[in-house]
Design a protein around this motif. Sequence first.
Motif, PDB file in Angstrom:
ATOM      1  N   PRO A 137      43.572  51.330  47.685  1.00  0.00           N
ATOM      2  CA  PRO A 137      42.976  50.104  48.222  1.00  0.00           C
ATOM      3  C   PRO A 137      42.897  50.147  49.758  1.00  0.00           C
ATOM      4  N   GLN A 138      41.742  49.803  50.292  1.00  0.00           N
ATOM      5  CA  GLN A 138      41.525  49.792  51.736  1.00  0.00           C
ATOM      6  C   GLN A 138      40.847  48.485  52.133  1.00  0.00           C
ATOM      7  N   LYS A 139      41.268  47.950  53.277  1.00  0.00           N
ATOM      8  CA  LYS A 139      40.619  46.754  53.823  1.00  0.00           C
ATOM      9  C   LYS A 139      39.554  47.195  54.823  1.00  0.00           C
ATOM     10  N   VAL A 140      38.333  46.692  54.657  1.00  0.00           N
ATOM     11  CA  VAL A 140      37.217  47.128  55.491  1.00  0.00           C
ATOM     12  C   VAL A 140      36.480  45.908  56.036  1.00  0.00           C
ATOM     13  N   MET A 141      35.788  46.133  57.163  1.00  0.00           N
ATOM     14  CA  MET A 141      34.991  45.065  57.762  1.00  0.00           C
ATOM     15  C   MET A 141      33.503  45.250  57.508  1.00  0.00           C
ATOM     16  N   ASP A 195      43.019  34.886  61.402  1.00  0.00           N
ATOM     17  CA  ASP A 195      44.048  35.310  62.362  1.00  0.00           C
ATOM     18  C   ASP A 195      43.491  36.482  63.173  1.00  0.00           C
ATOM     19  N   LEU A 196      42.608  36.166  64.111  1.00  0.00           N
ATOM     20  CA  LEU A 196      41.929  37.213  64.866  1.00  0.00           C
ATOM     21  C   LEU A 196      42.858  37.966  65.818  1.00  0.00           C
ATOM     22  N   GLN A 201      44.681  42.949  67.568  1.00  0.00           N
ATOM     23  CA  GLN A 201      45.781  43.570  68.303  1.00  0.00           C
ATOM     24  C   GLN A 201      46.621  44.500  67.428  1.00  0.00           C
ATOM     25  N   ASP A 202      46.844  44.099  66.167  1.00  0.00           N
ATOM     26  CA  ASP A 202      47.724  44.873  65.292  1.00  0.00           C
ATOM     27  C   ASP A 202      46.982  45.592  64.171  1.00  0.00           C
ATOM     28  N   SER A 203      45.671  45.372  64.085  1.00  0.00           N
ATOM     29  CA  SER A 203      44.852  45.975  63.024  1.00  0.00           C
ATOM     30  C   SER A 203      45.395  45.649  61.640  1.00  0.00           C
ATOM     31  N   LYS A 204      45.835  44.396  61.477  1.00  0.00           N
ATOM     32  CA  LYS A 204      46.369  43.955  60.191  1.00  0.00           C
ATOM     33  C   LYS A 204      45.625  42.707  59.728  1.00  0.00           C
TER      34      LYS A 204
END
Length: 247
Positions: A137-141, A195-196, A201-204
């Motif tokens: 699983p990967q989170k993508v934009m 939560d931008l 900043q944390d890439s989370k």
Amino acid sequence: EESLTNAVVKVSRRKKQTVCFVEGGGEPDPEDLEDPGGYGQARMALASENYDVKKVFLARDGKVPDDCDVLAFIGPQKPVVPEEATALGDYLGRGGRALVMTSPGTADALRPVLATWGVDLGDDVVIDQVVDLFRGPQKVMDQYVSDYGEHPITKDLRDRTLFRFTRSVSPKDGQAGIRATTIARSSATSWAETDLPRLFQDSKAELDPEKDRKGPISLAVAVEAKLSEQGQGDKEADRKSTRLNSS
């Protein structure tokens, strides 16, 4: 984006018209054929469809020229100044047609103008979760869209459309004389991340049910407005109704 933009052009086409690209804020250059971020290919495609293309400097001039049949306000990288927002609002108020595209965290000065015309510009980033064969699983934009609304812009779209690094753009209800329609939605596994600071900043990014909206998320809205019902014109103005496409 190319498929969706071409569809916007086709439903706006009447005769030979002029598309005006806003410049001065780091927007893609319609003359640039070298930079991958340039819109030189878009200019050539428009020319093949019998459109003239010119650039306008709203921050300096404070007004959209009268010969602009369509205003393309695409991807400003610098903060939008009040003169630009006012010029856009005035242009729409006199029956202008516009394509507005903004990245997350930019062009917040346009939010009140777009809200007037039935569009809610979200302060968020749309995230999706996909499964990679090797990494899980990967989170993508990146949003690969195949869910389109019922609208002339999208009626012939069959392929998926790629939206890179996008925010939510949603219809606002209950405004007289305005019909706002979602024309592109993200998948059901996506959400609008609010939560931008943590994301940038944390890439989370994690779905927070109390703050974030679960997908599908509206990514693009088409607006048609009857100016007389907004108190901005008369029956004659209705024949020159505003059309706004925003993503």
